[in-house]
Design a protein around this motif. Structure first.
Motif, PDB file in Angstrom:
ATOM      1  N   ASN A   6     -22.546 -16.641   8.445  1.00 48.23           N
ATOM      2  CA  ASN A   6     -22.884 -15.390   7.775  1.00 48.23           C
ATOM      3  C   ASN A   6     -22.927 -14.282   8.823  1.00 48.23           C
ATOM      4  O   ASN A   6     -23.973 -13.860   9.279  1.00 48.23           O
ATOM      5  N   GLN A   7     -21.744 -13.847   9.256  1.00 54.49           N
ATOM      6  CA  GLN A   7     -21.657 -12.854  10.306  1.00 54.49           C
ATOM      7  C   GLN A   7     -20.634 -11.802   9.932  1.00 54.49           C
ATOM      8  O   GLN A   7     -19.706 -12.054   9.168  1.00 54.49           O
ATOM      9  N   LEU A   8     -20.812 -10.620  10.473  1.00 53.61           N
ATOM     10  CA  LEU A   8     -19.809  -9.585  10.403  1.00 53.61           C
ATOM     11  C   LEU A   8     -19.243  -9.431  11.802  1.00 53.61           C
ATOM     12  O   LEU A   8     -19.944  -9.026  12.720  1.00 53.61           O
ATOM     13  N   LEU A   9     -17.988  -9.793  11.973  1.00 54.86           N
ATOM     14  CA  LEU A   9     -17.366  -9.768  13.283  1.00 54.86           C
ATOM     15  C   LEU A   9     -16.474  -8.543  13.370  1.00 54.86           C
ATOM     16  O   LEU A   9     -15.544  -8.388  12.591  1.00 54.86           O
ATOM     17  N   LEU A  10     -16.744  -7.669  14.312  1.00 54.82           N
ATOM     18  CA  LEU A  10     -15.995  -6.435  14.448  1.00 54.82           C
ATOM     19  C   LEU A  10     -15.465  -6.332  15.861  1.00 54.82           C
ATOM     20  O   LEU A  10     -16.231  -6.277  16.813  1.00 54.82           O
ATOM     21  N   CYS A  11     -14.155  -6.330  16.010  1.00 52.95           N
ATOM     22  CA  CYS A  11     -13.539  -6.203  17.326  1.00 52.95           C
ATOM     23  C   CYS A  11     -12.640  -4.980  17.317  1.00 52.95           C
ATOM     24  O   CYS A  11     -11.641  -4.948  16.601  1.00 52.95           O
ATOM     25  N   ILE A  12     -12.998  -3.947  18.078  1.00 49.47           N
ATOM     26  CA  ILE A  12     -12.198  -2.731  18.132  1.00 49.47           C
ATOM     27  C   ILE A  12     -11.083  -2.922  19.149  1.00 49.47           C
ATOM     28  O   ILE A  12     -11.337  -3.174  20.318  1.00 49.47           O
ATOM     29  N   LEU A  13      -9.844  -2.800  18.694  1.00 44.89           N
ATOM     30  CA  LEU A  13      -8.714  -2.926  19.604  1.00 44.89           C
ATOM     31  C   LEU A  13      -8.378  -1.601  20.263  1.00 44.89           C
ATOM     32  O   LEU A  13      -8.041  -1.554  21.438  1.00 44.89           O
ATOM     33  N   ALA A  14      -8.420  -0.520  19.492  1.00 46.06           N
ATOM     34  CA  ALA A  14      -8.062   0.772  20.067  1.00 46.06           C
ATOM     35  C   ALA A  14      -8.764   1.868  19.304  1.00 46.06           C
ATOM     36  O   ALA A  14      -8.962   1.770  18.101  1.00 46.06           O
ATOM     37  N   ALA A  15      -9.149   2.909  20.009  1.00 49.35           N
ATOM     38  CA  ALA A  15      -9.736   4.072  19.362  1.00 49.35           C
ATOM     39  C   ALA A  15      -9.347   5.303  20.152  1.00 49.35           C
ATOM     40  O   ALA A  15      -9.343   5.285  21.377  1.00 49.35           O
ATOM     41  N   ASN A  30     -10.230  -4.407  24.381  1.00 45.39           N
ATOM     42  CA  ASN A  30      -9.619  -5.667  23.969  1.00 45.39           C
ATOM     43  C   ASN A  30     -10.638  -6.761  24.265  1.00 45.39           C
ATOM     44  O   ASN A  30     -10.540  -7.491  25.236  1.00 45.39           O
ATOM     45  N   GLY A  31     -11.665  -6.824  23.413  1.00 42.35           N
ATOM     46  CA  GLY A  31     -12.854  -7.602  23.708  1.00 42.35           C
ATOM     47  C   GLY A  31     -13.898  -6.685  24.329  1.00 42.35           C
ATOM     48  O   GLY A  31     -13.599  -5.564  24.755  1.00 42.35           O
ATOM     49  N   PHE A  32     -15.154  -7.156  24.386  1.00 40.89           N
ATOM     50  CA  PHE A  32     -16.267  -6.301  24.782  1.00 40.89           C
ATOM     51  C   PHE A  32     -17.107  -6.950  25.869  1.00 40.89           C
ATOM     52  O   PHE A  32     -17.197  -8.173  25.965  1.00 40.89           O
ATOM     53  N   ASP A  33     -17.761  -6.098  26.669  1.00 41.35           N
ATOM     54  CA  ASP A  33     -18.895  -6.538  27.468  1.00 41.35           C
ATOM     55  C   ASP A  33     -20.024  -5.543  27.255  1.00 41.35           C
ATOM     56  O   ASP A  33     -19.862  -4.539  26.548  1.00 41.35           O
ATOM     57  N   SER A  34     -21.178  -5.801  27.856  1.00 41.65           N
ATOM     58  CA  SER A  34     -22.380  -5.036  27.533  1.00 41.65           C
ATOM     59  C   SER A  34     -22.293  -3.573  27.943  1.00 41.65           C
ATOM     60  O   SER A  34     -23.063  -2.745  27.443  1.00 41.65           O
ATOM     61  N   SER A  35     -21.379  -3.223  28.832  1.00 40.38           N
ATOM     62  CA  SER A  35     -21.258  -1.829  29.254  1.00 40.38           C
ATOM     63  C   SER A  35     -20.350  -1.012  28.342  1.00 40.38           C
ATOM     64  O   SER A  35     -20.301   0.213  28.457  1.00 40.38           O
ATOM     65  N   ASP A  36     -19.640  -1.664  27.433  1.00 41.65           N
ATOM     66  CA  ASP A  36     -18.672  -0.960  26.592  1.00 41.65           C
ATOM     67  C   ASP A  36     -19.327  -0.201  25.449  1.00 41.65           C
ATOM     68  O   ASP A  36     -18.866   0.874  25.062  1.00 41.65           O
ATOM     69  N   VAL A  37     -20.365  -0.778  24.856  1.00 45.27           N
ATOM     70  CA  VAL A  37     -21.009  -0.188  23.687  1.00 45.27           C
ATOM     71  C   VAL A  37     -22.517  -0.358  23.796  1.00 45.27           C
ATOM     72  O   VAL A  37     -23.012  -1.239  24.507  1.00 45.27           O
ATOM     73  N   SER A  38     -23.256   0.493  23.084  1.00 43.49           N
ATOM     74  CA  SER A  38     -24.706   0.363  22.976  1.00 43.49           C
ATOM     75  C   SER A  38     -25.022  -0.413  21.703  1.00 43.49           C
ATOM     76  O   SER A  38     -24.526  -0.072  20.623  1.00 43.49           O
ATOM     77  N   LEU A  39     -25.838  -1.460  21.827  1.00 37.30           N
ATOM     78  CA  LEU A  39     -26.124  -2.354  20.713  1.00 37.30           C
ATOM     79  C   LEU A  39     -27.520  -2.090  20.157  1.00 37.30           C
ATOM     80  O   LEU A  39     -28.469  -1.861  20.912  1.00 37.30           O
ATOM     81  N   TYR A  40     -27.639  -2.177  18.820  1.00 34.93           N
ATOM     82  CA  TYR A  40     -28.915  -1.961  18.146  1.00 34.93           C
ATOM     83  C   TYR A  40     -29.085  -3.012  17.055  1.00 34.93           C
ATOM     84  O   TYR A  40     -28.112  -3.521  16.507  1.00 34.93           O
ATOM     85  N   ILE A  45     -23.065  -9.463  21.725  1.00 32.46           N
ATOM     86  CA  ILE A  45     -21.735  -9.726  22.266  1.00 32.46           C
ATOM     87  C   ILE A  45     -21.754 -11.118  22.877  1.00 32.46           C
ATOM     88  O   ILE A  45     -22.564 -11.415  23.750  1.00 32.46           O
ATOM     89  N   GLU A  46     -20.871 -11.981  22.388  1.00 34.04           N
ATOM     90  CA  GLU A  46     -20.738 -13.332  22.915  1.00 34.04           C
ATOM     91  C   GLU A  46     -19.257 -13.642  23.058  1.00 34.04           C
ATOM     92  O   GLU A  46     -18.481 -13.434  22.123  1.00 34.04           O
ATOM     93  N   SER A  47     -18.875 -14.134  24.233  1.00 36.21           N
ATOM     94  CA  SER A  47     -17.470 -14.457  24.510  1.00 36.21           C
ATOM     95  C   SER A  47     -16.574 -13.266  24.209  1.00 36.21           C
ATOM     96  O   SER A  47     -15.485 -13.410  23.640  1.00 36.21           O
ATOM     97  N   ARG A  48     -17.063 -12.065  24.557  1.00 30.77           N
ATOM     98  CA  ARG A  48     -16.345 -10.794  24.391  1.00 30.77           C
ATOM     99  C   ARG A  48     -16.109 -10.427  22.928  1.00 30.77           C
ATOM    100  O   ARG A  48     -15.327  -9.544  22.614  1.00 30.77           O
ATOM    101  N   MET A  49     -16.797 -11.100  22.019  1.00 24.12           N
ATOM    102  CA  MET A  49     -16.725 -10.791  20.595  1.00 24.12           C
ATOM    103  C   MET A  49     -17.975 -10.034  20.181  1.00 24.12           C
ATOM    104  O   MET A  49     -19.097 -10.467  20.454  1.00 24.12           O
ATOM    105  N   LEU A  50     -17.784  -8.905  19.527  1.00 22.52           N
ATOM    106  CA  LEU A  50     -18.895  -8.110  19.017  1.00 22.52           C
ATOM    107  C   LEU A  50     -19.275  -8.617  17.635  1.00 22.52           C
ATOM    108  O   LEU A  50     -18.460  -8.613  16.713  1.00 22.52           O
ATOM    109  N   THR A  51     -20.519  -9.079  17.496  1.00 22.06           N
ATOM    110  CA  THR A  51     -21.034  -9.599  16.239  1.00 22.06           C
ATOM    111  C   THR A  51     -22.149  -8.685  15.760  1.00 22.06           C
ATOM    112  O   THR A  51     -23.107  -8.435  16.494  1.00 22.06           O
TER     113      THR A  51
END
Length: 234
Positions: A6-15, A30-40, A45-51
């Motif tokens: 029961n997850q919403l998986l969102l991976c932004i490829l380009a913006a 192309n995948g994420f780490d903790s410096s790419d986005v602010s999480l609330y 982020i696990e295995s470069r996947m934003l959940t």
């Protein structure tokens, strides 16, 4: 059968956001780490996947670009053009009600204050929905039909401006490039290809704003971008 999370998986490829003719805000993930986005909230982020959410009920997760993005020129009321594309998947847990959906958004402030889960999609709440002071723009991918928001069905895409009552919405899907047209030139509804938002499949979305027109297009990942937008609103 393998259980779906029961997850919403969102991976932004380009913006891409155009600021003016000579400068731009431009980022590619192309995948994420903790410096790419602010999480609330429940976003991780696990295995470069934003959940965005996990299997807990009434959860909200939000991921925002960490720097403020200008949307207007100084001393101007005109909204600057932008283009973005991202890939997402929504996977419901077997035997449980799925999440209500997700929203691509522009918001004037950080965090998730002033938002509720469930039918409010983590975008607004009971008291501020519809307020012009929200200054919120969103494109919702909604898996529930909520009569209080005039939802057209339980599998739709909508453009939201300060409210969860969409200014334009349509069933999730796409128009094939060879779709038939009616005599007046409008698309023949029988040519439309529906897509189920919360079946775990991966979809690509394109959102563009220019000349006071918002276009939203979606298709299965790996498919060429359809020429006909799913939504077009001015």
């Amino acid at each position: 059968m393998k259980k779906l999370r029961n997850q919403l998986l969102l991976c932004i490829l380009a913006a891409f956001l155009t600021i003016n003719l000579t400068s731009a805000v431009d980022f590619l993930f192309n995948g994420f780490d903790s410096s790419d986005v602010s999480l609330y909230g429940n976003a991780t982020i696990e295995s470069r996947m934003l959940t965005l959410t996990k299997d807990s009920g009434f959860a909200i997760g939000r991921a925002l670009y960490p720097s403020r993005i200008p949307t207007k020129q100084p001393n101007s009321s005109l909204i600057l053009p932008f283009s973005t594309s991202f890939i997402f998947a929504m996977a419901p847990y077997e035997g449980r009600l799925p999440g209500h959906g997700l929203v691509f958004l522009f918001a004037p402030r950080e965090g998730i204050q002033g938002t509720n889960s469930a039918q409010h999609l983590g975008l607004l709440n009971f008291t501020n929905n519809g307020n012009s002071s929200n200054h919120v723009f969103g494109v919702e991918f909604d898996c529930f039909r909520n009569q209080e928001f005039n939802d057209i069905n339980d599998n739709h895409v909508g453009i939201d401006v300060n409210s969860l009552i969409s200014v334009s919405s349509y069933e999730a899907g796409y128009w094939p490039d060879d779709h038939r047209k009616k005599e007046d030139g409008s698309p023949d509804e029988n040519s439309f290809k529906s897509l189920l938002l919360n079946n775990g499949r991966t979809y690509q979305v394109w959102i563009d704003y220019a000349d006071s027109v918002v276009n939203v297009t979606m298709a299965p990942v790996g498919m060429k971008r359809p020429n006909q937008p799913l939504l077009s609103f001015s």
